[in-house]
Design an enzyme around this catalytic site. Structure first.
Site, PDB file in Angstrom:
ATOM      1  N   ASN A   1      -9.286  -1.437   0.432  1.00  0.00           N
ATOM      2  CA  ASN A   1      -9.402  -1.164  -0.998  1.00  0.00           C
ATOM      3  C   ASN A   1     -10.127   0.156  -1.232  1.00  0.00           C
ATOM      4  OD1 ASN A   1      -8.236  -3.657  -1.260  1.00  0.00           O
ATOM      5  ND2 ASN A   1     -10.145  -4.722  -1.702  1.00  0.00           N
TER       6      ASN A   1
ATOM      7  N   ASP B   1     -11.490   0.672  -4.404  1.00  0.00           N
ATOM      8  CA  ASP B   1     -12.179   0.469  -5.680  1.00  0.00           C
ATOM      9  C   ASP B   1     -13.706   0.514  -5.583  1.00  0.00           C
ATOM     10  OD1 ASP B   1     -11.131  -3.029  -5.515  1.00  0.00           O
ATOM     11  OD2 ASP B   1     -12.895  -2.094  -4.646  1.00  0.00           O
TER      12      ASP B   1
ATOM     13  N   HIS C   1      -8.945   3.381   3.720  1.00  0.00           N
ATOM     14  CA  HIS C   1      -8.012   4.167   2.905  1.00  0.00           C
ATOM     15  C   HIS C   1      -8.728   5.042   1.881  1.00  0.00           C
ATOM     16  CE1 HIS C   1      -4.965   0.747   3.862  1.00  0.00           C
ATOM     17  NE2 HIS C   1      -5.109   1.582   4.878  1.00  0.00           N
TER      18      HIS C   1
ATOM     19  N   CYS D   1      -9.988  24.286  -0.607  1.00  0.00           N
ATOM     20  CA  CYS D   1     -11.161  24.573   0.246  1.00  0.00           C
ATOM     21  C   CYS D   1     -11.768  23.308   0.855  1.00  0.00           C
ATOM     22  CB  CYS D   1     -12.234  25.311  -0.578  1.00  0.00           C
ATOM     23  SG  CYS D   1     -13.060  24.252  -1.775  1.00  0.00           S
TER      24      CYS D   1
ATOM     25  N   CYS E   1     -13.948  26.503  -6.058  1.00  0.00           N
ATOM     26  CA  CYS E   1     -12.968  27.595  -5.904  1.00  0.00           C
ATOM     27  C   CYS E   1     -11.876  27.551  -6.963  1.00  0.00           C
ATOM     28  CB  CYS E   1     -12.332  27.535  -4.508  1.00  0.00           C
ATOM     29  SG  CYS E   1     -11.048  26.262  -4.375  1.00  0.00           S
TER      30      CYS E   1
ATOM     31  N   GLY F   1      -7.379 -11.609   1.626  1.00  0.00           N
ATOM     32  CA  GLY F   1      -6.686 -10.996   0.490  1.00  0.00           C
ATOM     33  C   GLY F   1      -5.851  -9.783   0.843  1.00  0.00           C
TER      34      GLY F   1
ATOM     35  N   SER G   1      -1.821  -8.651   2.342  1.00  0.00           N
ATOM     36  CA  SER G   1      -0.466  -9.089   2.712  1.00  0.00           C
ATOM     37  C   SER G   1      -0.157  -8.701   4.149  1.00  0.00           C
ATOM     38  CB  SER G   1       0.555  -8.437   1.766  1.00  0.00           C
ATOM     39  OG  SER G   1       0.454  -7.016   1.860  1.00  0.00           O
TER      40      SER G   1
ATOM     41  N   ASN H   1      -6.121 -16.299   2.202  1.00  0.00           N
ATOM     42  CA  ASN H   1      -5.112 -15.632   1.398  1.00  0.00           C
ATOM     43  C   ASN H   1      -4.401 -16.664   0.535  1.00  0.00           C
ATOM     44  OD1 ASN H   1      -4.184 -12.822   1.159  1.00  0.00           O
ATOM     45  ND2 ASN H   1      -2.158 -13.720   1.559  1.00  0.00           N
TER      46      ASN H   1
ATOM     47  N   ALA I   1      -9.949 -16.162  -2.889  1.00  0.00           N
ATOM     48  CA  ALA I   1     -11.129 -15.673  -2.163  1.00  0.00           C
ATOM     49  C   ALA I   1     -12.412 -15.985  -2.944  1.00  0.00           C
ATOM     50  CB  ALA I   1     -10.995 -14.167  -1.946  1.00  0.00           C
TER      51      ALA I   1
HETATM   52  C1  BV8 Z   1      -0.541   5.934   9.124  1.00  0.00           C
HETATM   53  C2  BV8 Z   1      -4.680   4.122  -0.617  1.00  0.00           C
HETATM   54  C3  BV8 Z   1      -0.080   7.408  10.907  1.00  0.00           C
HETATM   55  C4  BV8 Z   1      -3.937   4.663  -1.758  1.00  0.00           C
HETATM   56  C5  BV8 Z   1      -3.157   2.819   0.745  1.00  0.00           C
HETATM   57  C6  BV8 Z   1       4.997   0.888  10.958  1.00  0.00           C
HETATM   58  C7  BV8 Z   1       6.143   0.446  10.329  1.00  0.00           C
HETATM   59  C8  BV8 Z   1       6.509   0.918   9.058  1.00  0.00           C
HETATM   60  C9  BV8 Z   1       5.693   1.843   8.395  1.00  0.00           C
HETATM   61  C10 BV8 Z   1       4.561   2.254   9.038  1.00  0.00           C
HETATM   62  C11 BV8 Z   1       4.200   1.805  10.293  1.00  0.00           C
HETATM   63  N1  BV8 Z   1       3.045   2.415  10.666  1.00  0.00           N
HETATM   64  C12 BV8 Z   1       2.655   3.241   9.668  1.00  0.00           C
HETATM   65  C13 BV8 Z   1       3.576   3.158   8.665  1.00  0.00           C
HETATM   66  C14 BV8 Z   1       3.600   3.830   7.379  1.00  0.00           C
HETATM   67  C15 BV8 Z   1       2.628   3.163   6.405  1.00  0.00           C
HETATM   68  C16 BV8 Z   1       2.843   1.684   6.233  1.00  0.00           C
HETATM   69  O1  BV8 Z   1       2.118   0.870   6.805  1.00  0.00           O
HETATM   70  N2  BV8 Z   1       3.780   1.347   5.379  1.00  0.00           N
HETATM   71  C17 BV8 Z   1       3.992  -0.043   5.033  1.00  0.00           C
HETATM   72  C18 BV8 Z   1       4.316  -0.131   3.527  1.00  0.00           C
HETATM   73  C19 BV8 Z   1       5.093  -0.608   5.906  1.00  0.00           C
HETATM   74  N3  BV8 Z   1       1.279   3.398   6.881  1.00  0.00           N
HETATM   75  C20 BV8 Z   1       0.725   4.595   6.656  1.00  0.00           C
HETATM   76  O2  BV8 Z   1       1.343   5.535   6.161  1.00  0.00           O
HETATM   77  C21 BV8 Z   1      -0.732   4.743   7.037  1.00  0.00           C
HETATM   78  N4  BV8 Z   1      -0.866   5.938   7.822  1.00  0.00           N
HETATM   79  O3  BV8 Z   1      -0.079   4.996   9.678  1.00  0.00           O
HETATM   80  O4  BV8 Z   1      -0.778   7.177   9.728  1.00  0.00           O
HETATM   81  C22 BV8 Z   1       1.262   7.877  10.449  1.00  0.00           C
HETATM   82  C23 BV8 Z   1       1.368   9.169   9.921  1.00  0.00           C
HETATM   83  C24 BV8 Z   1       2.622   9.615   9.506  1.00  0.00           C
HETATM   84  C25 BV8 Z   1       3.743   8.773   9.592  1.00  0.00           C
HETATM   85  C26 BV8 Z   1       3.612   7.448  10.091  1.00  0.00           C
HETATM   86  C27 BV8 Z   1       2.362   7.002  10.517  1.00  0.00           C
HETATM   87  C28 BV8 Z   1      -1.584   4.941   5.797  1.00  0.00           C
HETATM   88  C29 BV8 Z   1      -1.594   3.686   4.986  1.00  0.00           C
HETATM   89  C30 BV8 Z   1      -2.597   3.845   3.839  1.00  0.00           C
HETATM   90  C31 BV8 Z   1      -1.844   3.858   2.517  1.00  0.00           C
HETATM   91  N5  BV8 Z   1      -2.804   3.879   1.417  1.00  0.00           N
HETATM   92  N6  BV8 Z   1      -4.059   2.872  -0.225  1.00  0.00           N
HETATM   93  C32 BV8 Z   1      -4.302   3.906  -3.000  1.00  0.00           C
HETATM   94  O5  BV8 Z   1      -4.822   2.772  -2.923  1.00  0.00           O
HETATM   95  O6  BV8 Z   1      -4.030   4.456  -4.064  1.00  0.00           O
HETATM   96  S1  BV8 Z   1      -2.496   1.326   1.184  1.00  0.00           S
HETATM   97  C33 BV8 Z   1      -2.506   0.250  -0.119  1.00  0.00           C
HETATM   98  O7  BV8 Z   1      -1.896  -0.949   0.372  1.00  0.00           O
HETATM   99  C34 BV8 Z   1      -3.879  -0.196  -0.574  1.00  0.00           C
HETATM  100  O8  BV8 Z   1      -4.946   0.377   0.143  1.00  0.00           O
HETATM  101  C35 BV8 Z   1      -3.833  -1.695  -0.312  1.00  0.00           C
HETATM  102  O9  BV8 Z   1      -5.061  -2.228  -0.062  1.00  0.00           O
HETATM  103  C36 BV8 Z   1      -2.977  -1.665   0.889  1.00  0.00           C
HETATM  104  C37 BV8 Z   1      -2.505  -2.918   1.497  1.00  0.00           C
HETATM  105  O10 BV8 Z   1      -2.108  -3.779   0.496  1.00  0.00           O
HETATM  106  P1  BV8 Z   1      -2.995  -5.118   0.368  1.00  0.00           P
HETATM  107  O11 BV8 Z   1      -4.433  -4.733   0.290  1.00  0.00           O
HETATM  108  O12 BV8 Z   1      -2.620  -6.068   1.445  1.00  0.00           O
HETATM  109  O13 BV8 Z   1      -2.571  -5.632  -1.044  1.00  0.00           O
HETATM  110  P2  BV8 Z   1      -1.229  -6.458  -1.378  1.00  0.00           P
HETATM  111  O14 BV8 Z   1      -1.059  -6.393  -2.860  1.00  0.00           O
HETATM  112  O15 BV8 Z   1      -0.113  -6.004  -0.497  1.00  0.00           O
HETATM  113  O16 BV8 Z   1      -1.579  -7.956  -0.943  1.00  0.00           O
HETATM  114  C38 BV8 Z   1      -2.592  -8.681  -1.627  1.00  0.00           C
HETATM  115  C39 BV8 Z   1      -2.671 -10.024  -0.947  1.00  0.00           C
HETATM  116  O17 BV8 Z   1      -3.734 -10.752  -1.546  1.00  0.00           O
HETATM  117  C40 BV8 Z   1      -1.410 -10.868  -1.139  1.00  0.00           C
HETATM  118  O18 BV8 Z   1      -1.061 -11.445   0.106  1.00  0.00           O
HETATM  119  C41 BV8 Z   1      -1.824 -11.947  -2.143  1.00  0.00           C
HETATM  120  O19 BV8 Z   1      -1.214 -13.187  -1.861  1.00  0.00           O
HETATM  121  C42 BV8 Z   1      -3.306 -12.050  -1.868  1.00  0.00           C
HETATM  122  N7  BV8 Z   1      -4.101 -12.455  -3.034  1.00  0.00           N
HETATM  123  C43 BV8 Z   1      -3.904 -12.146  -4.340  1.00  0.00           C
HETATM  124  N8  BV8 Z   1      -4.889 -12.672  -5.082  1.00  0.00           N
HETATM  125  C44 BV8 Z   1      -5.739 -13.306  -4.232  1.00  0.00           C
HETATM  126  C45 BV8 Z   1      -5.243 -13.174  -2.921  1.00  0.00           C
HETATM  127  N9  BV8 Z   1      -5.857 -13.706  -1.848  1.00  0.00           N
HETATM  128  C46 BV8 Z   1      -7.015 -14.383  -2.062  1.00  0.00           C
HETATM  129  N10 BV8 Z   1      -7.547 -14.556  -3.290  1.00  0.00           N
HETATM  130  C47 BV8 Z   1      -6.940 -14.042  -4.394  1.00  0.00           C
HETATM  131  N11 BV8 Z   1      -7.498 -14.234  -5.602  1.00  0.00           N
HETATM  132 ZN    ZN Z   2     -11.955  24.277  -3.716  1.00  0.00          ZN
END
Ligand code: BV8
Ligand code: ZN
Length: 244
Positions: free
Chosen positions: A103, A105, A120, A131, A151, A188, A190, A214, A232
């Site tokens: 997260n 936040d 992240h 810069c 800058c 929390g 996916s 979860n 959670a």
């Molecule tokens: C990287 C910042 C090297 C921005 C975020 C392999 C296969 C395919 C793709 C990839 C791979 N390896 C890497 C990739 C690419 C990509 C990736 O993983 N894509 C996914 C979509 C397949 N990964 C990357 O690009 C990462 N970099 O690997 O670098 C590289 C370099 C170049 C090329 C390739 C690789 C960088 C990833 C970081 C992205 N930035 N956030 C912003 O936030 O604005 S990720 C973003 O998703 C958030 O940070 C978020 O936290 C994160 C994950 O989502 P979750 O936190 O799991 O949230 P979600 O909504 O999905 O799920 C919530 C869960 O909570 C649910 O299950 C729900 O049931 C549950 N829930 C809901 N309410 C509750 C609850 N549980 C309990 N209590 C509740 N009340």
């Molecule tokens: Zn600057």
């Protein structure tokens, strides 16, 4: 909540000397912050995956800043919840404790967590694309195209976008914490986004007990020793009730 599921995990938590926790957007859901892949989605008809990328930012920085200013304004009105607070209490009672979050936040820190690894980045951070000047600025809305005060270059949000590498030092510390843990909680998330999702395997391969807390099943549920289904904000306070 059925006690037969909670009590073994409760027991493990109270006995463990070294715990790692990975959290995702689900832990902030009860604070009123929309998750990424939930039904409420994140933003209008765009998907975060399309906006949270360097390509989107170079193509249309105004649109991406509109998305981040919207999220900053939303998060600024929310506060941490019982789950965040319970993890801060757990940290104070466990000898070696590392909180790893996807997260951006900043709510874990607001709830009192100290040793937080932000995989992240953080939505209150900004970085100059010219810069590399970095700043923390909690002004909710930074305006259409925020400028660097050093800058005058264009600022970007201090978060890791899809397709960008994580900070190698932070990732290394997260992997080390998981490998050294005897218990890992995955809360929390996916477990879709890499490399965060595979951290639980780092713990498991070194003999840790892994627990998923979860609402729903995930692609990593099958690797878990325990899966606790529910909110959670209800489960984690129950797991640390002895320290309340
Ligand atoms: C990287 C910042 C090297 C921005 C975020 C392999 C296969 C395919 C793709 C990839 C791979 N390896 C890497 C990739 C690419 C990509 C990736 O993983 N894509 C996914 C979509 C397949 N990964 C990357 O690009 C990462 N970099 O690997 O670098 C590289 C370099 C170049 C090329 C390739 C690789 C960088 C990833 C970081 C992205 N930035 N956030 C912003 O936030 O604005 S990720 C973003 O998703 C958030 O940070 C978020 O936290 C994160 C994950 O989502 P979750 O936190 O799991 O949230 P979600 O909504 O999905 O799920 C919530 C869960 O909570 C649910 O299950 C729900 O049931 C549950 N829930 C809901 N309410 C509750 C609850 N549980 C309990 N209590 C509740 N009340
Ligand atoms: Zn600057």
């Amino acid at each position: 909540m059925e006690d037969h599921i909670l009590s073994p995990v409760k027991e493990l938590i109270s006995r463990s000397k070294n715990i790692a926790v990975l959290t995702g957007a689900g832990i902030s859901a009860e604070s009123g912050i929309p998750t990424f892949r939930g039904k409420d989605g994140l933003w209008n008809n765009y998907r975060a995956e399309e906006l949270a990328t360097p390509e989107a930012f170079s193509r249309d920085p105004r649109l991406v800043w509109k998305f981040y200013n919207w999220r900053r304004a939303l998060i600024s009105k929310k506060s941490y919840n019982r789950a965040h607070k319970a993890l801060a209490i757990m940290e104070r009672n466990v000898p070696h404790f590392t909180l790893i979050t996807q997260n951006v936040d900043g709510l874990h820190q607001k709830a009192g967590s100290r040793n937080v690894l932000e995989l992240h980045g953080n939505i209150w951070k900004v970085r100059c694309i010219e810069c590399n000047f970095e700043d923390i600025d909690e002004t909710p809305d930074l305006g259409e195209l925020p400028r660097c005060k050093r800058c005058g270059g264009l600022l970007r949000p201090g978060v890791v976008w899809f397709g960008e590498s994580l900070d190698p030092d932070i990732l290394e510390r997260a992997i080390k914490a998981c490998r050294e843990s005897e218990l890992m909680l995955v809360v929390g998330t996916s477990s879709v986004v890499q490399p965060a999702a595979s951290l639980s395997l780092e713990a498991k391969q070194r003999g840790a007990v892994v627990v998923e807390i979860n609402l729903e099943d995930t692609p990593y549920s099958r690797y878990m020793d325990y899966t606790i289904r529910g909110k959670a904000g209800e489960i984690i306070p129950e797991l640390i009730s002895k320290w309340q």
